[in-house]
Scaffold this motif. Sequence first.
Motif, PDB file in Angstrom:
ATOM      1  N   ALA A  82     -28.836 -10.132 -82.297  1.00 27.89           N
ATOM      2  CA  ALA A  82     -29.205  -9.351 -81.107  1.00 27.89           C
ATOM      3  C   ALA A  82     -30.029  -8.097 -81.419  1.00 27.89           C
ATOM      4  O   ALA A  82     -31.046  -7.839 -80.756  1.00 27.89           O
ATOM      5  N   PRO A  83     -29.642  -7.282 -82.412  1.00 26.87           N
ATOM      6  CA  PRO A  83     -30.461  -6.092 -82.699  1.00 26.87           C
ATOM      7  C   PRO A  83     -31.894  -6.431 -83.114  1.00 26.87           C
ATOM      8  O   PRO A  83     -32.832  -5.715 -82.755  1.00 26.87           O
ATOM      9  N   PHE A  84     -32.063  -7.528 -83.865  1.00 28.55           N
ATOM     10  CA  PHE A  84     -33.409  -7.899 -84.292  1.00 28.55           C
ATOM     11  C   PHE A  84     -34.234  -8.453 -83.131  1.00 28.55           C
ATOM     12  O   PHE A  84     -35.453  -8.267 -83.087  1.00 28.55           O
ATOM     13  N   MET A  85     -33.580  -9.115 -82.181  1.00 35.48           N
ATOM     14  CA  MET A  85     -34.298  -9.543 -80.976  1.00 35.48           C
ATOM     15  C   MET A  85     -34.728  -8.322 -80.175  1.00 35.48           C
ATOM     16  O   MET A  85     -35.842  -8.281 -79.625  1.00 35.48           O
ATOM     17  N   LEU A  86     -33.855  -7.314 -80.115  1.00 32.62           N
ATOM     18  CA  LEU A  86     -34.226  -6.064 -79.443  1.00 32.62           C
ATOM     19  C   LEU A  86     -35.493  -5.484 -80.069  1.00 32.62           C
ATOM     20  O   LEU A  86     -36.429  -5.083 -79.351  1.00 32.62           O
ATOM     21  N   MET A  87     -35.538  -5.434 -81.393  1.00 33.15           N
ATOM     22  CA  MET A  87     -36.698  -4.863 -82.073  1.00 33.15           C
ATOM     23  C   MET A  87     -37.943  -5.728 -81.886  1.00 33.15           C
ATOM     24  O   MET A  87     -39.059  -5.215 -81.761  1.00 33.15           O
ATOM     25  N   GLN A  88     -37.764  -7.049 -81.845  1.00 33.95           N
ATOM     26  CA  GLN A  88     -38.901  -7.938 -81.604  1.00 33.95           C
ATOM     27  C   GLN A  88     -39.538  -7.642 -80.245  1.00 33.95           C
ATOM     28  O   GLN A  88     -40.768  -7.546 -80.122  1.00 33.95           O
ATOM     29  N   PHE A  89     -38.715  -7.490 -79.236  1.00 36.49           N
ATOM     30  CA  PHE A  89     -39.223  -7.177 -77.904  1.00 36.49           C
ATOM     31  C   PHE A  89     -39.827  -5.769 -77.868  1.00 36.49           C
ATOM     32  O   PHE A  89     -40.880  -5.544 -77.269  1.00 36.49           O
ATOM     33  N   PHE A  90     -39.159  -4.834 -78.530  1.00 39.66           N
ATOM     34  CA  PHE A  90     -39.579  -3.432 -78.475  1.00 39.66           C
ATOM     35  C   PHE A  90     -40.937  -3.218 -79.149  1.00 39.66           C
ATOM     36  O   PHE A  90     -41.819  -2.539 -78.597  1.00 39.66           O
ATOM     37  N   ASN A  98     -43.235  -5.254 -79.475  1.00 43.80           N
ATOM     38  CA  ASN A  98     -44.271  -5.968 -78.736  1.00 43.80           C
ATOM     39  C   ASN A  98     -44.541  -5.343 -77.365  1.00 43.80           C
ATOM     40  O   ASN A  98     -45.117  -5.999 -76.493  1.00 43.80           O
ATOM     41  N   GLY A  99     -44.121  -4.079 -77.205  1.00 42.17           N
ATOM     42  CA  GLY A  99     -44.513  -3.321 -76.036  1.00 42.17           C
ATOM     43  C   GLY A  99     -43.519  -3.254 -74.904  1.00 42.17           C
ATOM     44  O   GLY A  99     -43.789  -2.614 -73.878  1.00 42.17           O
ATOM     45  N   TRP A 100     -42.361  -3.881 -75.047  1.00 38.08           N
ATOM     46  CA  TRP A 100     -41.367  -3.796 -73.981  1.00 38.08           C
ATOM     47  C   TRP A 100     -40.728  -2.405 -73.984  1.00 38.08           C
ATOM     48  O   TRP A 100     -40.488  -1.832 -75.058  1.00 38.08           O
ATOM     49  N   PRO A 101     -40.436  -1.841 -72.811  1.00 40.22           N
ATOM     50  CA  PRO A 101     -39.632  -0.615 -72.776  1.00 40.22           C
ATOM     51  C   PRO A 101     -38.280  -0.861 -73.454  1.00 40.22           C
ATOM     52  O   PRO A 101     -37.767  -1.994 -73.414  1.00 40.22           O
ATOM     53  N   LEU A 102     -37.716   0.174 -74.049  1.00 38.75           N
ATOM     54  CA  LEU A 102     -36.503  -0.018 -74.836  1.00 38.75           C
ATOM     55  C   LEU A 102     -35.364  -0.599 -74.002  1.00 38.75           C
ATOM     56  O   LEU A 102     -34.638  -1.489 -74.454  1.00 38.75           O
ATOM     57  N   TRP A 103     -35.213  -0.117 -72.765  1.00 39.90           N
ATOM     58  CA  TRP A 103     -34.119  -0.623 -71.927  1.00 39.90           C
ATOM     59  C   TRP A 103     -34.311  -2.104 -71.606  1.00 39.90           C
ATOM     60  O   TRP A 103     -33.347  -2.879 -71.565  1.00 39.90           O
ATOM     61  N   LEU A 104     -35.584  -2.508 -71.405  1.00 42.86           N
ATOM     62  CA  LEU A 104     -35.855  -3.909 -71.107  1.00 42.86           C
ATOM     63  C   LEU A 104     -35.698  -4.773 -72.365  1.00 42.86           C
ATOM     64  O   LEU A 104     -35.222  -5.917 -72.285  1.00 42.86           O
ATOM     65  N   ALA A 105     -36.071  -4.224 -73.511  1.00 45.90           N
ATOM     66  CA  ALA A 105     -35.876  -4.945 -74.773  1.00 45.90           C
ATOM     67  C   ALA A 105     -34.392  -5.192 -75.019  1.00 45.90           C
ATOM     68  O   ALA A 105     -33.994  -6.261 -75.498  1.00 45.90           O
TER      69      ALA A 105
END
Length: 324
Positions: free
Chosen positions: A79-87, A89-96
């Motif tokens: 989960a934390p690495f998926m958060l960073m993948q989204f983050f 790539n331009g996603w807002p942190l809350w959305l990531a």
Amino acid sequence: MPVRSLLLAVMRVKELSILLVTIAAGIYFTVAGGAFNSVDNYQTITQYVAPWAIIAAGQVMLLICGEIDLSAGFVFTLAPFMLMQFFVNGWPLWLALLGAIAVSTLVGVVNGLIRTVLTIPSFITTLGMAFLLQGVVLIISNARPVGAPKDSWVVDVFGGTRWTEFLWAAAVVVVMQVVLSATRFGIHTQATGGNPVGAAESGIPVNRVKVVNFAITSTLAGLAGILQGTRVGSYDPTNGGFTTMFFAVASAVIGGTALLGGSGTVVGAFLGALLLGIVFDGFNLTGVSANAFNVVLGAAILVAMVLNVTLIVVRKRVGSRELT
């Protein structure tokens, strides 16, 4: 007599045995080592307890309905690495963060569908998923830790401030215990594990209950992974895994959850996690050899289980005497 009534009421408390063992462990380490009884050490204990308790809250639901999730520790890592993948790539942190939680939930849904649709035992299903997720994490992380995001309200709320991780654990335990004991879904979960054939014949959607509980377990595992990594300040691909999963399952079982399904409490699992955290921390402070740690820990688990079974027998005898 008031004293007898009080004694009978105490004997009916399912978590009594694990509570007594936990209190005894706390007293022992307080006497054995002065460093144990301090605010800083209490915080250290909560840092051990929080992820185990959060994941155990989901594992209790699965164990009660006769299943288990061996992949939860790797969802914790993923989960934390998926958060960073989204983050990145331009996603807002809350959305990531929401995206990472959604991926965690999806893993649980896949586990549940494989278990219920293909009727593959959950032990095999989630063991395979565990190795799959381990490989995914190593690939997307290049087997290296990464720094967690900083300077955001999302970081503060999800593990970045003192005690936050433990407060999340307490909230999860309260919510899941209410779900288990005071909602129709909780009743269906207990019925599914206690008598699956009877539950299905009475109209309970047994397969749907199991899929939802797989999803809950993975969601909570992903949340726990994000909370711990954010608290530490980095996301490590070697964190979590089978060790974290087994501590969570051990917490549930020590807390009175039946491995064969049908009974258990989230509060009991929390007390189980607290006992493990106290013992783990206490051994470190008193300098117990790492080689002896598992032996003593195993003995503590067995003692807790024996006390739990003994109290169940006593409660049954007390109940039968009351009827006569």
